[in-house]
Design a protein around this motif. Structure first.
Motif, PDB file in Angstrom:
ATOM      1  N   ARG A  86       0.866   5.932  -1.883  1.00 53.27           N
ATOM      2  CA  ARG A  86       0.750   7.108  -1.015  1.00 53.27           C
ATOM      3  C   ARG A  86       1.240   8.343  -1.698  1.00 53.27           C
ATOM      4  O   ARG A  86       2.034   8.415  -2.533  1.00 53.27           O
ATOM      5  CB  ARG A  86       1.562   6.890   0.254  1.00 53.27           C
ATOM      6  CG  ARG A  86       0.905   5.874   1.134  1.00 53.27           C
ATOM      7  CD  ARG A  86       1.596   5.811   2.455  1.00 53.27           C
ATOM      8  NE  ARG A  86       0.915   4.781   3.246  1.00 53.27           N
ATOM      9  CZ  ARG A  86       1.267   4.432   4.419  1.00 53.27           C
ATOM     10  NH1 ARG A  86       2.287   4.987   4.999  1.00 53.27           N
ATOM     11  NH2 ARG A  86       0.614   3.509   5.059  1.00 53.27           N
TER      12      ARG A  86
ATOM     13  N   ALA B 220       0.824  -1.217   0.000  1.00 52.28           N
ATOM     14  CA  ALA B 220       0.000   0.000   0.000  1.00 52.28           C
ATOM     15  C   ALA B 220       0.861   1.271   0.000  1.00 52.28           C
ATOM     16  O   ALA B 220       0.389   2.339  -0.409  1.00 52.28           O
ATOM     17  CB  ALA B 220      -0.919   0.005   1.206  1.00 52.28           C
ATOM     18  N   ASP B 221       2.127   1.169   0.427  1.00 54.05           N
ATOM     19  CA  ASP B 221       3.007   2.341   0.433  1.00 54.05           C
ATOM     20  C   ASP B 221       3.308   2.830  -0.981  1.00 54.05           C
ATOM     21  O   ASP B 221       3.724   3.975  -1.161  1.00 54.05           O
ATOM     22  CB  ASP B 221       4.309   2.023   1.151  1.00 54.05           C
ATOM     23  CG  ASP B 221       4.100   1.787   2.637  1.00 54.05           C
ATOM     24  OD1 ASP B 221       3.034   2.212   3.149  1.00 54.05           O
ATOM     25  OD2 ASP B 221       4.989   1.184   3.268  1.00 54.05           O
TER      26      ASP B 221
END
Length: 92
Positions: free
Chosen positions: A92, A88-89
């Motif tokens: 960002r 998920a990083d």
């Protein structure tokens, strides 16, 4: 005759840690490489630079070098650091 002793690094295409504990003794080049006038390939008359000897650990490589009168430098393995990152990083 000078040589270097180092631990074989992990291949870029390798995710596991197989064959990473192997140590290598390689002879350093004693003469400069020069281009061949006919073909243009680079080479030298030094055949010792082609010799690579594998050992199970650093102490065995050092013992071999001392036994045969080879001046060898040991290159330490850099510390391994993991960069833990979640999928998920990426978003960002």
């Amino acid at each position: 005759m000078a040589a270097r002793i180092y631990q074989i690094p992990k291949n870029a295409m390798q995710s596991g840690k197989a064959k990473v504990d192997t140590w290598m003794l390689e002879f350093e080049q004693s003469e400069a490489r020069k281009p061949d006038p006919l073909m243009g390939w680079t080479g030298s008359g030094d055949t010792q630079a082609q010799v690579q000897i594998k050992f199970p650990d650093k102490d065995a490589a050092k013992a071999y070098a001392e036994k045969h009168g080879i001046t060898a430098r040991v290159y330490a393995t850099p510390p391994k650091s993991l960069k833990l990152q979640a999928y998920a990083d990426n978003f960002r």
